[in-house]
Write an enzyme that holds these catalytic residues in place. Structure first.
Site, PDB file in Angstrom:
ATOM      1  N   HIS A 135       0.846  -1.203   0.000  1.00  0.00           N
ATOM      2  CA  HIS A 135       0.000   0.000   0.000  1.00  0.00           C
ATOM      3  C   HIS A 135       0.875   1.244   0.000  1.00  0.00           C
ATOM      4  O   HIS A 135       2.038   1.200   0.400  1.00  0.00           O
ATOM      5  CB  HIS A 135      -0.908   0.037   1.235  1.00  0.00           C
ATOM      6  N   HIS A 136       0.244   2.354  -0.360  1.00  0.00           N
ATOM      7  CA  HIS A 136       0.890   3.663  -0.374  1.00  0.00           C
ATOM      8  C   HIS A 136       1.434   4.045   1.014  1.00  0.00           C
ATOM      9  O   HIS A 136       0.975   3.542   2.032  1.00  0.00           O
ATOM     10  CB  HIS A 136      -0.128   4.715  -0.833  1.00  0.00           C
ATOM     11  N   LYS A 139      -0.735   5.044   4.293  1.00  0.00           N
ATOM     12  CA  LYS A 139      -1.585   4.108   5.043  1.00  0.00           C
ATOM     13  C   LYS A 139      -1.121   4.035   6.495  1.00  0.00           C
ATOM     14  O   LYS A 139       0.054   3.848   6.782  1.00  0.00           O
ATOM     15  CB  LYS A 139      -1.542   2.720   4.386  1.00  0.00           C
TER      16      LYS A 139
END
Ligand SMILES: NC(=O)c1ccc[n+]([C@@H]2O[C@H](COP(=O)([O-])OP(=O)(O)OC[C@H]3O[C@@H](n4cnc5c(N)ncnc54)[C@H](OP(=O)(O)O)[C@@H]3O)[C@@H](O)[C@H]2O)c1
Length: 250
Positions: A135-136, A139
């Site tokens: 995830h980016h 997060k």
């Protein structure tokens, strides 16, 4: 339908886009600094609330929904430890709430498929399994709600003969009765999940990667449409069987 948004970050804005495209109106936006009286006012003006704020805010948002008797769709993740207590609170109050750690309809199909494939192969000798999520950097929780949902379903399917381990042990080997969850934080990745199966002669992986945030928003809006008029604490599975089953078969 008039939808009240709780949280106006990346997901809140995606929900606004998707809800508007489906013909809904936004009744108001509750932000971190919105005062309590305005929160109540927005909730009262909404047919449903969709919460994509952060884990810490969820208990107060549930209380707001129960106080104003507004159906609440919860997309914020990272509050699993309180999930059962909140579910009981909603049921006891005759309220209406629905939570999914991942509102992507494709992800739900991925979870079902990945778990049943893993359960089949892990019944054979010599097979190992692991989960990875990417995830980016923005997060705030790890592992992702989806990775945890995948791990929980897998543990259940295996009768807890193997349990998830995160992070990997730093000073000893991973016991055979455990499988690892790997976490990567990278750039602006929307969300990628992979289940890997390693066997004596073969390697299989099942993967899902979101192309944008709109798939999560779409599922949350469909869930809000489904929730209005129902009472209880629901999971997305119940909405999905309605969405994915053709009308004539229901
Ligand atoms: N279930 C799913 O399908 C799914 C999919 C994607 C993401 N998520 C989850 O959804 C949540 C939001 O993700 P995101 O990427 O949109 O994060 P984000 O861009 O950081 O947005 C969160 C927003 O919530 C606001 N907020 C924080 N506390 C609040 C409060 N008490 N009341 C109202 N607003 C509040 C934040 O305000 P500030 O800017 O002032 O901090 C921020 O604007 C995360 O928990 C994420 O893991 C779930």
């Amino acid at each position: 339908m008039r939808i009240g948004l709780i949280g106006y970050g990346r997901m809140g804005q995606a929900v606004e886009r998707v809800a508007t495209a489906r013909g809904h109106a936004i009744a108001g936006v509750i932000r971190r600094d919105t005062p309590p009286d305005q929160r109540v006012q927005i909730a009262r003006q909404s047919d449903a609330l969709i919460d994509f704020s952060l884990a810490d805010a969820v208990p107060a948002n549930v209380a707001l929904a129960l106080q104003t008797r507004t159906p609440l769709v919860i997309g914020a993740t990272g509050w699993d430890a309180q999930r059962e207590a909140i579910a009981q609170q909603v049921r006891a109050a005759g309220g209406s709430a629905l939570y999914a750690p991942n509102f992507s309809i494709a992800v739900q199909a991925f979870l079902q498929h990945a778990v049943s494939l893993a359960a089949q192969l892990l019944a054979l000798e010599g097979w190992d399994v692991a989960i990875e999520e990417i995830h980016h950097r923005g997060k705030a929780d790890a592992p992702s709600g989806t990775a945890r949902a995948l791990a929980t379903r897998l543990q259940d399917a295996l009768n807890h003969t193997r349990t998830a381990q995160y992070p990997a042990p730093a000073d000893h080997r991973l016991p055979d009765a455990q499988f690892s969850i790997g976490v990567v934080r990278l750039g602006s990745e929307f969300g990628a999940h992979r289940l890997m199966l390693d066997g004596p002669y073969d390697w299989i992986e099942v993967a899902h990667r979101a192309k944008s945030r709109d798939g999560f928003a779409y599922g949350a809006v469909r869930a809000a449409e489904w929730l209005v008029g129902r009472t209880g604490f629901f999971a997305f599975a119940e909405v999905l069987s309605d969405i994915l089953t053709p009308k004539e078969e229901r």
